[in-house]
Structures are given as structure tokens and as C-alpha cells.
Design a protein around this motif. Structure first.
Motif, PDB file in Angstrom:
ATOM      1  N   LEU A  34       2.204   2.426   1.496  1.00 24.25           N
ATOM      2  CA  LEU A  34       2.369   3.869   1.570  1.00 24.25           C
ATOM      3  C   LEU A  34       2.025   4.350   2.965  1.00 24.25           C
ATOM      4  O   LEU A  34       1.549   3.581   3.803  1.00 24.25           O
ATOM      5  N   ALA A  35       2.244   5.632   3.224  1.00 22.50           N
ATOM      6  CA  ALA A  35       1.967   6.177   4.555  1.00 22.50           C
ATOM      7  C   ALA A  35       0.490   6.045   4.914  1.00 22.50           C
ATOM      8  O   ALA A  35       0.139   5.720   6.047  1.00 22.50           O
ATOM      9  N   ASN A  36      -0.409   6.265   3.970  1.00 28.20           N
ATOM     10  CA  ASN A  36      -1.845   6.272   4.256  1.00 28.20           C
ATOM     11  C   ASN A  36      -2.623   5.235   3.461  1.00 28.20           C
ATOM     12  O   ASN A  36      -3.864   5.243   3.478  1.00 28.20           O
ATOM     13  N   ALA A  37      -1.893   4.359   2.731  1.00 34.02           N
ATOM     14  CA  ALA A  37      -2.616   3.396   1.900  1.00 34.02           C
ATOM     15  C   ALA A  37      -1.745   2.184   1.610  1.00 34.02           C
ATOM     16  O   ALA A  37      -0.535   2.188   1.848  1.00 34.02           O
ATOM     17  N   GLU A  38      -2.415   1.150   1.093  1.00 35.95           N
ATOM     18  CA  GLU A  38      -1.724  -0.036   0.608  1.00 35.95           C
ATOM     19  C   GLU A  38      -2.105  -0.238  -0.853  1.00 35.95           C
ATOM     20  O   GLU A  38      -3.219   0.089  -1.275  1.00 35.95           O
ATOM     21  N   ARG A  39      -1.148  -0.755  -1.631  1.00 36.49           N
ATOM     22  CA  ARG A  39      -1.410  -1.022  -3.029  1.00 36.49           C
ATOM     23  C   ARG A  39      -1.341  -2.528  -3.287  1.00 36.49           C
ATOM     24  O   ARG A  39      -0.428  -3.203  -2.783  1.00 36.49           O
ATOM     25  N   TYR A  40      -2.285  -3.024  -4.124  1.00 39.45           N
ATOM     26  CA  TYR A  40      -2.413  -4.458  -4.370  1.00 39.45           C
ATOM     27  C   TYR A  40      -2.502  -4.719  -5.873  1.00 39.45           C
ATOM     28  O   TYR A  40      -2.771  -3.814  -6.671  1.00 39.45           O
ATOM     29  N   VAL A  41      -2.292  -5.982  -6.235  1.00 38.37           N
ATOM     30  CA  VAL A  41      -2.526  -6.441  -7.606  1.00 38.37           C
ATOM     31  C   VAL A  41      -3.306  -7.739  -7.551  1.00 38.37           C
ATOM     32  O   VAL A  41      -3.373  -8.404  -6.498  1.00 38.37           O
ATOM     33  N   THR A  42      -3.894  -8.088  -8.693  1.00 35.77           N
ATOM     34  CA  THR A  42      -4.583  -9.384  -8.830  1.00 35.77           C
ATOM     35  C   THR A  42      -4.047 -10.048 -10.088  1.00 35.77           C
ATOM     36  O   THR A  42      -3.505  -9.369 -10.978  1.00 35.77           O
TER      37      THR A  42
END
Length: 864
Positions: free
Chosen positions: A486-494
Motif C-alpha cells: 500500500l502507499a503507507n503500509a505493507e501487508r503480510y501473511v503467515t
């Protein structure tokens, strides 16, 4: 031609071809779309944008549409304007479809078949009528699909009277064959009240025979067959909630024609065309929609069965004496929803979870209702108590199954209570525990990573994810797998999060599907109780009407009437119930009414505005109130049961039928004279005023004599023809009464008191003064009146002599100048004697206007 269109438009056209008389709502995704002429017409009626689309042909196709989720309002507009709407839905899963998704019309919504709450008036029936004509008589079936009511009637009379009778039922749609549609369409369409639909088939299918097993009338059975053929064609579903037909026997109810219902303002006022100002408005203190509809039915069809009337009156009297019980009944009745329409929706298969909750709450009020009426004496109270099965097993079942806060949409979830179904509880546990695990994981990851702003979220596209702002990316553990930037963040999974997501989503999907299936099973189970629930609803609605009578009777000081066995009317201190409510009760002047075999006709004279019409109407309304089982506005009242009431009160043109005031007057009078019996009540107000004085007076006297000699019905006849008062001397059962008024200091004062005797003048000029006509007009009128009164007064004559006086008057007034001229000419030319003879030989009363003009033209040519 169709080959030029796309497959989807071809599908639309083929379905539309089978439903030419309806707007086709063609389901495309989240919209109902309309094309071609439907789109053009609908865009104008619904005031929505008309656009177009490519359909494969050279020209673009007109198109408009409405959102599926908000379609109810648009359908309502079309139906209220007398149109039909064919609902065309996708009937196969688009994912499994090969080519164009299969679509079918699943229902045709018409003005007389609506069942959706948005399209109905809570306190009124929505009637569809099926008609079978047989020579000069009719058989017809009234059906309210929203309540399951089915009523059968027979009628003999002309088309116009029959149409007016049907419209007085408040029908929304007429179903008949093409011949009937062709002959009636223009008349019915001009009323703006009902639409006409064509249904040629009238064979009664086996599945509906049990609903008409009490009927033997062949035409009535065919009318029922036509009705069910039409319902099957338009609704395309079962009709478990339709009750067995009730044949309305003519000898068990008071007959009220359309004229009388209108003139007496039983359910709507003449001027405002609304409920306010009507008898229904006065009597309606019902707590439920079912009760309000039942009250309207009773008002429109009073009883002619003494036993039933007495039962109702007794229960009203008992409830008046039990104030606290009555108040507690009102509280419980307020908790009862519209069970009749809930039952219809359950039968239809479109009841929502919230509908079942309302049914449960209604059932929970029944034990308290039963408890309140069990100690009230009387046969009727005992009958109602016996019919009030509280269906405890069903109430408990619904309470265990359906969540109290269930949504309206059955696919939104949250329908079924925990504990109802074991497997569903397992899925719910997995889902709720999974979400708790997610919340716990979020806390653990914050502590392990040291990222305080870390959060775990969810969306339908990516599922569950761990979101970290870009300022904290250096602290992200290596085990995190990047999912989205995203513009201001990253998204992750486990791996752990993905596994738990699978468990949660799988559980939620199964919850949704299983809840839907269980709800359908619950709704289907409730259908088994439909007959018993309908009997319960009927009993509750009747109790509601009776408590309404008790409330109104106590509030307005009404009394219990006595049913006369010898045809006697003896009302002491009678009042017009609606007029009394509208005005200050302290100012209302009550009046006595006495009628019997020796005094069966009252000839009422008196000035305009003095209260003659009010006096006449109050007798009719008092009779109607007694025969529906209500107390009446009087100090005391003894009344017979009238089999019919006929009225001619007030002046009104029938613009739709193309008839003048006088023609309407004569039609209504004719209906009374040809239909009344000695057990009827006839009210005639100012008969004959629509034509010349002597014409009118001759008709009035002839009508009075006919009723007196041939019918012997109880009759009130008001008139300004004071000459008719001499009939008291020759007609033994006719008595003169007049509404008194006096002049004080040159002003007219109405006393509104009806007393025996005759008025000596009409006070017309004084009434004109009250209306503030110009002084010059009033002064001139008084001068002219004095001139007239100086001449010899005319008295009523036998009909033959009246006719002669009319001819004499016409000759004197219209031809005197011409004769005078002829006499002068005779002195100069003897040939004019022939002209005078011709004039005297003319029978003016037998001539049409055209004949008179032709005769005058010939005479004029001879003179010239």
C-alpha cells in the motif's frame, strides 16, 4: 427478425411475448432492466433515466432499469397506476450456465394480487374479483390474496349498477372474459379505481375443489374456476392460506347498494373521498390491522340475523361494564401483529425471519387475551375463547429456532438461535473461536515484533492479513510473507494465519448455507399450522372490533338498542353520530323518530340547512350501527331489522357515466322503487328538484303514492313542495313533520328540532341572506316573492290534475303572447283562425324539443 439481436435480447423478447400486458422486470446482475416500449413507458411513469444499449441490431435499444434491492417502491408505483409487473429471475447458477443464463417469470404482480407489505394498506382489504355473467344476473368471487379471504355473491341487475356495486367493495382488479373486458373497459378505466384483466379459462381444477365444496351455484363455481386459473397463471405457487369460500346469502345480511353506501358516507366522505368524516372513521378504535379490516367489512355488510346481532350487542354491553378488562385487552391487542398477512406470506414462501418473530410475539399474547375474556359472560365471549388456540407448541418452536434480532434478508446470517441445531453450533464455535484466536494472535505479534501499530485485518479479496506501516518495516520478522503493498503500509501473511483463515471462512460459509436451509425448514413447518392460525386471527379480529364498539359506545354515551318484532321505530333523543363527533356535543340538538304501521312515512318540510338530511341520515346510520352489533346514539332506541336501505340524499352528477344530477336522482329512485320491500328503509331527499316545478311536484307526489300503496316500506321523504303536505289527508300512513326555524329581528334562527306538522314557508331568501348575497339581490327577491304570494296558492292535486295544470301553465306562460298576436290578426284576416286552432291542438307535454321547434317553424311560415 430476432436473429439480428444478441442471444440475451432474444431471450428477453421471447419471454416478453408471453407477457404483453405487463412490464417485464428482466434480472441482470443487481438490476431489473426493461427494454424497447417497456423502457420508454416505465421511464416516464417512474421518472427514471431512459438510456440505450447495443442489442445486436443496427439501432440501439431503449433501456432503463431499477436496482434489485430497491425495486419495491418502483413496483408499487406501477401497480398503483393499474399496471402489471412480471418478475423475471435467473433460475440457474451463472457459474454453471452454458451460454445465456436461463431466466423465467416467477411471479406477475397485479393490482389485485399484491402481497408485499409495501404495496398494501394495513387497514384495508385488497380485493380481486372474478366474474361470471349469466343472462341478466352475475356470480362473483371476491378474493384478498393477502389475507386468504374468499367470498361468493350473486347479483341481478344491469351492468352499470353492478359495476358501481363492485367498486363499492373497494376492488382493485376485475377478472373476466374478453367480452366483459370489451364492454366494461372504458367505464372502469374512467373511475381510476380498478383495472380489468382477461382470463378465458374457468374450469375449476381438482386441487381447488375443496375450497368451494359448500357452493352449488354453477355460475359461482365457474367464477371460482376463473379466479384460480388467473391466480395460478400470475402467481405460480401454491395457495395453502386461501380459506374456503363464504357464500354471502342475501337473506342474512342487509343489502346496501353503491348509492346508499356513498350517500350515507359509511366508509368514506363524499367530498374528501377519505375515511375521515365517515361512520367507519367514527367507530374505528381497533388496535390491530386485522380488526380494522374486519370493522370495514361489518360496516359494509350489516347483519340481518337477530341471534348474531344480539350476541354482539351482549358482548359490547359486558365489555362496557368491565373497564379494567377492556383496557388490558387493548394492551394485549397492541402486541398482536397482522397475523392474516403474516400467514399469507408464510404460505407464499416469502416470509422473512422477522415475520416469524412477529408471529411468535403475536402467539405469546394469546394466553393473556384468553385469560381476560374467559370470565366475561355471554355466548359470543365463550365462542371467541374457544377459537383462541394459543398454539403453544408452535410459539415454543419459533422461540427456540429464530433469533429475536434476526435480519429481514434470509441470506444475511444471524437467523438461527444457538442450541437449535448441533452442527450449526459447531460451526459457530469454530468461527467465534477462530476470531478470538485472531485477536490473540494480534497481541502476540505486537509483543514478539515490538511493532505497537501492527494490526490484523480482513477483506473479501485478500482474506486475513498482518498490516505494518512503512516506518516499521525494518522490524518485520523474516517469517512474514509479503501479500500486498500500500502507499503507507505493507501487508503480510503467515502459514498459521492462512490456516486459521481457511478454518474460519469455511465455518462461516457453512454457517450461512446451513442457516438458510434451516430457516426454510422452519418456515415450511409453520405451514402446517395455517388453518388453526387463520381461525385464531379471525377470533382476535372480531374481539378487536367488539372492544372498539365498547370504547366508542361508552365514550359517546350510546345505548343498547332493542330489536323490534313488529316493525316499529321508536328512537328517543336520536343523534347523527358523525355530526355529533365533529361538532360540540353540547350544541347538538337530538330528535325523536317514530314510525309504525299507522305512521310508516314521514313527509319532512323545512328550510335548507335546518337539518332535514341530517335527520334522515341519522335513522339510517343508527340502523346500520345496530345491525353490525354496536350501541347507538340515542337516549333509547327500538328498531326493526331492515333488509335494505335505499337513499337519495344530496345532489351529484355522475360525470364518469355521463349522467346529470337529475338522471342520477331518477336512477337511484328507480332502484329503490323496484327493489324495496315492506322491511326496507327508504330515504328520499328533495326528489324532483332537478326539473321544472310542476314536473318535479308531479313526480314527487306519484313516488310518495307508489311507496305508500305498493311497497309500505318505512320512508322519510323531505321536500320543499309544501303543496304535498295535503297528502296527509288522503294517505293514512303518511304524517307531516317539519324542521323548525324562527325569524328573530329579521334574522333566521334554525332550531334543528323535528316536530309534527308542516312548515309554512321555506325561508329560502333568509338562507340567502345568511350566505351574504348582495343586499340588492335580496331586496329584489323579497319584492318578487311578495308578488307571487299575492296570487292564489296552488295545492297538490291528484296526478291527472297536476298534469293538466302543467299543460295549462305552459300554454298560459309560453304561448300567451303568440295567441294575443293571433287574436289581433284575426280581426284583420279570418284565415288566422286556423293557426289558433292548430296551436290549441298541440299536445305540448308529448312533444320533444325538436318537435316543438318544427311546429313553431311551420306556424311562423303560415303567419308570414
Amino acid at each position: 427478425m430476432m436473429a439480428q439481436y444478441t442471444p440475451m435480447i432474444q431471450q428477453y423478447l421471447s419471454i416478453k411475448a408471453a407477457h404483453q400486458d405487463a412490464f417485464l422486470f428482466f434480472r441482470l446482475g443487481d438490476f431489473y432492466e426493461m427494454f424497447f416500449d417497456d423502457a420508454i413507458a416505465a421511464s416516464q411513469i417512474l421518472e427514471i433515466t431512459l438510456t440505450s444499449r447495443d442489442g445486436g441490431s443496427q439501432d440501439r435499444i431503449p433501456m432503463c432499469g431499477v436496482p434489485y434491492h430497491s425495486s419495491a417502491g418502483y413496483i408499487k408505483t406501477l401497480v398503483e397506476n393499474g399496471h402489471k409487473v412480471a418478475i423475471c429471475e435467473q433460475v440457474e447458477d451463472p457459474k454453471q450456465a452454458v451460454g445465456v443464463v436461463k431466466r423465467e417469470v416467477i411471479q406477475i404482480i397485479t393490482p389485485g394480487t399484491v402481497i408485499d407489505d409495501h404495496l398494501l394498506q394495513d387497514r384495508e382489504n385488497n380485493y380481486l374479483v372474478s366474474i361470471e355473467k349469466e343472462k341478466e344476473s352475475y356470480a362473483y368471487i371476491l378474493c384478498d390474496l393477502s389475507t386468504g379471504e374468499l367470498k361468493g355473491y350473486t347479483y341481478s341487475g344491469n351492468d352499470l349498477s353492478f359495476i358501481q356495486l363492485l367498486l363499492s367493495h373497494g376492488i382493485k382488479e376485475i377478472v373476466g372474459n374478453k367480452e366483459l373486458s370489451d364492454s366494461w373497459s372504458s367505464i372502469v378505466s374512467q373511475t381510476g379505481q380498478a383495472s380489468i384483466s382477461i382470463q378465458e379459462e374457468n374450469e375449476l381444477e381438482d386441487q381447488f375443489c375443496h375450497l368451494v365444496k359448500t357452493i352449488t351455484h354453477p355460475a359461482l363455481i365457474r367464477a371460482a374456476g376463473r379466479l384460480f386459473c388467473y391466480l395460478t397463471h400470475t402467481q405460480k405457487r401454491s395457495f395453502q392460506h386461501i380459506k374456503m369460500v363464504e357464500f354471502q346469502q342475501n337473506d342474512k345480511r342487509m343489502k346496501l347498494d353503491a348509492f346508499s353506501k356513498r350517500n350515507l358516507e359509511l366508509t368514506e366522505s363524499i367530498r374528501a373521498k377519505g375515511k375521515k368524516g365517515s361512520l367507519l372513521w367514527l367507530l374505528d378504535a381497533t388496535m390491530t390491522a386485522m380488526g380494522a379490516r374486519k370493522l370495514k367489512q361489518w360496516v359494509e355488510e350489516p347483519l340481518f340475523v337477530k341471534e348474531t346481532i344480539e350476541k354482539r350487542l351482549q358482548l359490547v354491553e359486558n365489555l362496557i361494564g368491565e373497564f379494567f378488562i377492556r383496557e388490558e385487552l387493548k394492551v394485549q391487542l397492541k402486541s398482536v401483529y397482522d397475523m392474516e398477512r403474516l400467514i399469507a406470506k408464510i404460505s407464499y414462501g416469502n416470509a422473512s425471519p422477522r415475520d416469524l418473530v412477529q408471529l411468535k410475539r403475536s402467539l405469546l399474547s394469546v394466553p393473556l387475551l384468553k385469560d381476560k375474556i374467559k370470565d366475561i359472560p355471554g355466548i359470543y365471549a365463550a365462542e371467541l375463547h374457544a377459537k383462541m388456540n394459543d398454539h403453544k407448541a408452535l410459539a415454543d418452536f419459533l422461540d427456540s429456532a429464530i433469533h429475536d434480532e434476526a435480519p429481514i434478508n434470509i441470506k444475511d446470517g444471524g437467523l438461527i438461535k444457538s442450541g437449535y441445531h448441533e452442527k450449526l453450533d459447531e460451526y459457530k464455535d469454530a468461527s467465534s473461536n477462530g476470531k478470538a484466536w485472531i485477536a490473540s494472535l494480534e497481541r502476540q505479534e505486537k509483543e514478539a515484533s515490538g511493532i505497537k501499530s501492527l494490526k490484523i485485518g480482513f477483506n473479501k479479496i485478500f482474506g486475513y492479513y498482518i498490516e505494518v506501516t512503512k516506518s516499521n518495516l525494518s522490524q518485520v520478522p523474516e517469517r512474514y510473507e509479503r501479500k500486498q503493498t500500500l502507499a503507507n503500509a505493507e501487508r503480510y501473511v503467515t502459514p498459521e494465519l492462512k490456516e486459521k483463515e481457511r478454518i474460519i471462512l469455511e465455518a462461516e460459509e457453512k454457517i450461512s448455507g446451513l442457516e438458510y436451509t434451516l430457516f426454510l425448514e422452519v418456515r415450511e413447518h409453520v405451514k402446517k399450522y395455517i388453518p388453526g392460525l387463520q381461525e385464531l386471527a379471525s377470533a382476535i379480529s372480531e374481539l378487536d372490533v367488539i372492544q372498539s364498539f365498547a370504547v366508542i359506545s361508552e365514550h359517546y354515551r350510546y345505548v343498547r338498542p332493542t330489536i323490534s318484532e313488529d316493525g316499529k321505530v321508536n328512537i328517543i333523543g336520536g343523534r347523527h353520530p358523525v355530526v355529533e363527533k365533529v361538532m360540540d356535543a353540547q350544541e347538538y340538538v337530538p330528535n325523536d323518530i317514530c314510525l309504525n304501521h299507522e305512521r310508516s312515512m314521514l313527509l319532512i318540510t323545512g328550510p335548507n340547512m335546518a337539518g332535514k338530511s341530517t335527520y334522515m341520515r341519522q335513522l339510517a346510520l343508527t340502523s346500520v350501527m345496530m345491525q353490525i352489533g354496536c350501541f347507538v346514539p340515542a337516549e333509547s332506541a327500538e328498531l326493526p331489522m331492515f333488509d335494505q336501505i335505499f337513499t337519495r340524499i344530496g345532489a351529484a352528477d355522475d360525470l364518469v357515466g355521463g349522467q346529470s344530477t337529475f338522471m342520477v336522482e331518477m336512477l337511484e329512485t328507480n332502484f329503490a322503487l323496484t327493489s324495496a320491500t315492506e322491511n326496507s328503509l327508504i330515504l328520499l331527499d328533495e326528489i324532483g328538484r332537478g326539473t321544472s316545478t310542476y314536473d318535479g311536484m308531479a313526480l314527487a307526489q306519484s313516488i310518495i303514492e307508489f311507496i305508500h300503496e305498493k311497497i309500505s316500506a318505512k320512508t322519510l321523504f323531505s321536500t320543499h313542495y309544501h303543496e304535498l303536505t295535503v297528502l296527509e289527508k288522503s294517505l293514512p300512513s303518511l304524517k307531516n313533520v317539519f324542521v323548525s326555524a324562527v325569524e328573530e329581528n329579521g334574522s333566521l334562527v334554525f332550531l334543528h328540532k323535528v316536530i309534527d306538522g308542516q312548515a309554512d314557508k321555506s325561508f329560502g331568501i333568509q338562507v340567502a341572506e345568511l350566505a351574504e348575497l348582495p343586499t340588492e339581490v335580496i331586496s329584489r327577491a323579497k319584492t318578487i316573492l311578495q308578488t307571487y304570494e299575492n296570487h292564489e296558492k296552488r295545492e297538490a292535486l291528484p296526478i291527472q290534475e297536476v298534469s293538466a295544470s302543467i299543460e295549462e301553465e305552459i300554454e298560459e306562460s309560453q304561448l300567451s303572447l303568440f295567441i294575443d298576436k293571433s287574436e289581433n290578426l284575426r280581426k284583420k284576416d279570418p284565415k288566422e283562425l286556423d293557426i289558433i286552432k292548430e296551436i290549441k291542438a298541440l299536445n305540448v307535454l308529448e312533444m320533444t324539443p325538436l318537435d316543438a321547434i318544427n311546429a313553431l317553424y311551420k306556424l311562423q311560415k303560415k303567419v308570414k
